[in-house]
Design an enzyme around this catalytic site. Structure first.
Site, PDB file in Angstrom:
ATOM      1  N   SER A   1       0.843  -1.211   0.000  1.00 44.16           N
ATOM      2  CA  SER A   1       0.000   0.000   0.000  1.00 44.16           C
ATOM      3  C   SER A   1       0.874   1.254   0.000  1.00 44.16           C
ATOM      4  O   SER A   1       1.521   1.589   0.987  1.00 44.16           O
ATOM      5  CB  SER A   1      -0.907  -0.002   1.238  1.00 44.16           C
ATOM      6  OG  SER A   1      -1.620   1.216   1.281  1.00 44.16           O
TER       7      SER A   1
ATOM      8  N   HIS B   1      -1.005  -1.591  -4.037  1.00 43.37           N
ATOM      9  CA  HIS B   1      -2.322  -1.212  -3.528  1.00 43.37           C
ATOM     10  C   HIS B   1      -2.411   0.312  -3.499  1.00 43.37           C
ATOM     11  O   HIS B   1      -1.573   0.977  -2.880  1.00 43.37           O
ATOM     12  CB  HIS B   1      -2.485  -1.812  -2.129  1.00 43.37           C
ATOM     13  CG  HIS B   1      -3.822  -1.644  -1.508  1.00 43.37           C
ATOM     14  ND1 HIS B   1      -4.872  -2.521  -1.730  1.00 43.37           N
ATOM     15  CD2 HIS B   1      -4.300  -0.706  -0.659  1.00 43.37           C
ATOM     16  CE1 HIS B   1      -5.929  -2.137  -1.035  1.00 43.37           C
ATOM     17  NE2 HIS B   1      -5.604  -1.029  -0.376  1.00 43.37           N
TER      18      HIS B   1
ATOM     19  N   HIS C   1      -8.090   0.620  -4.529  1.00 42.28           N
ATOM     20  CA  HIS C   1      -9.083   0.528  -3.464  1.00 42.28           C
ATOM     21  C   HIS C   1      -9.850   1.844  -3.393  1.00 42.28           C
ATOM     22  O   HIS C   1      -9.328   2.849  -2.918  1.00 42.28           O
ATOM     23  CB  HIS C   1      -8.336   0.230  -2.143  1.00 42.28           C
ATOM     24  CG  HIS C   1      -9.195   0.180  -0.931  1.00 42.28           C
ATOM     25  ND1 HIS C   1      -8.676   0.152   0.349  1.00 42.28           N
ATOM     26  CD2 HIS C   1     -10.546   0.154  -0.773  1.00 42.28           C
ATOM     27  CE1 HIS C   1      -9.658   0.102   1.229  1.00 42.28           C
ATOM     28  NE2 HIS C   1     -10.807   0.117   0.574  1.00 42.28           N
TER      29      HIS C   1
ATOM     30  N   MET D   1     -11.703  -5.271   5.330  1.00 46.01           N
ATOM     31  CA  MET D   1     -11.002  -4.203   6.055  1.00 46.01           C
ATOM     32  C   MET D   1     -10.776  -4.661   7.495  1.00 46.01           C
ATOM     33  O   MET D   1     -11.719  -5.037   8.184  1.00 46.01           O
ATOM     34  CB  MET D   1     -11.834  -2.907   6.069  1.00 46.01           C
ATOM     35  CG  MET D   1     -11.964  -2.200   4.737  1.00 46.01           C
ATOM     36  SD  MET D   1     -10.410  -1.862   3.911  1.00 46.01           S
ATOM     37  CE  MET D   1      -9.577  -0.804   5.095  1.00 46.01           C
TER      38      MET D   1
HETATM   39  C1  DX5 Z   1      -6.651   2.230   5.100  1.00 46.64           C
HETATM   40  C2  DX5 Z   1      -6.070   1.772   3.799  1.00 46.64           C
HETATM   41  C3  DX5 Z   1      -4.939   0.826   3.871  1.00 46.64           C
HETATM   42  C4  DX5 Z   1      -3.697   1.356   4.523  1.00 46.64           C
HETATM   43  C5  DX5 Z   1      -3.022   0.206   5.221  1.00 46.64           C
HETATM   44  O1  DX5 Z   1      -7.777   2.967   4.842  1.00 46.64           O
HETATM   45  O2  DX5 Z   1      -7.089   1.142   3.034  1.00 46.64           O
HETATM   46  O3  DX5 Z   1      -4.607   0.287   2.589  1.00 46.64           O
HETATM   47  O4  DX5 Z   1      -2.792   1.950   3.645  1.00 46.64           O
HETATM   48  O5  DX5 Z   1      -1.947   0.692   5.919  1.00 46.64           O
HETATM   49  P1  DX5 Z   1      -1.185  -0.130   7.033  1.00 46.64           P
HETATM   50  O6  DX5 Z   1      -0.701  -1.388   6.375  1.00 46.64           O
HETATM   51  O7  DX5 Z   1      -0.108   0.798   7.443  1.00 46.64           O
HETATM   52  O8  DX5 Z   1      -2.179  -0.424   8.115  1.00 46.64           O
HETATM   53 ZN    ZN Z   2      -6.571   0.020   1.172  1.00 43.33          ZN
END
Ligand code: DX5
Ligand code: ZN
Length: 222
Positions: A7, A32, A65, A136
């Site tokens: 991400s 991502h 996403h 999520m």
């Molecule tokens: C949150 C996002 C995630 C986020 C995850 O709303 O959808 O993709 O970037 O970040 P980490 O892995 O740092 O929890």
């Molecule tokens: Zn995400």
């Protein structure tokens, strides 16, 4: 096969190209990209030009996403920008089946995303139409949050539904995932693993990605 989806919300945007080169070098299959609209979630993040820009510099799978209201308005735009997988939120969709058809018509892979507060049973009726369910494991809108342990049970329920109905659907997990909890997440049934902070805030990205891959191999081979 278990796959990592890095991400880029946690990446250093001043050197995004270099960060993406590292992902390529370490053979991370998915990037991502978190799109936030300041309405469906409070934050704003990236959008269509970001996807277009990244598409120009890499052939990695772009896992987009959409944390946005009215996703149906933007599906074709993200498809044209170069998304490979389009994740829409079940909570943002008036007519999920129609959005799935739109994504398919654009020739892209389709994923339905479900928030921690939405009962998983609500998406059972549409799982057979998608390529992937994105679970999520934090409330959407922010990177660096703590993994909600209740997500494990939710992943298991979705996994069991998929197996019971002999479907070929991936389960992606997003939020608070790291080397410390990856095993239990895979054991619950997830096979596409989003990691933001765990990748980009690591002191040694290459070493940590290798550790992720070693764990994936254990499960893939076992
Ligand atoms: C949150 C996002 C995630 C986020 C995850 O709303 O959808 O993709 O970037 O970040 P980490 O892995 O740092 O929890
Ligand atoms: Zn995400």
């Amino acid at each position: 096969m278990i796959k990592l989806s890095a991400s880029i919300l946690a990446a250093d945007f001043t050197r995004l190209g270099d960060e993406i080169r590292i992902l390529e070098k370490e053979k991370i299959p998915y990037i991502h990209i978190d799109v936030m609209d300041g309405h469906f979630v409070q934050n704003l993040s990236m959008g269509i030009p970001t996807v277009e820009g990244i598409r120009k510099i890499t052939n990695l799978v772009l896992d987009v996403h959409l944390m946005i209201s009215n996703p149906e308005v933007y599906i074709e735009k993200f498809a044209e920008a170069g998304a490979d997988i389009i994740n829409f939120h079940f909570e943002a969709a008036d007519n999920p089946k129609k959005i799935i058809e739109q994504i398919r018509a654009a020739g892209k892979k389709c994923a339905v995303t479900i928030n921690p507060d939405t009962p998983v049973e609500k998406i059972f009726g549409i799982i057979k139409y998608v390529d992937m369910v994105l679970v999520m494991s934090v409330h959407p809108g922010l990177g660096g949050q703590e993994f909600m342990v209740s997500s494990l049970e939710r992943i298991k329920k979705i996994y069991n539904y998929i197996k019971k109905n002999s479907l070929n659907v991936d389960i992606e997990v997003d939020g608070g995932v790291g080397l410390h909890n990856i095993r239990e997440i895979i054991e619950a049934g997830a096979n596409v693993i989003v990691a933001g902070s765990a990748v980009f805030h690591s002191k040694d990205i290459s070493a940590d990605i290798k550790r992720f891959n070693e764990i994936f191999e254990e499960f893939d081979c076992g």
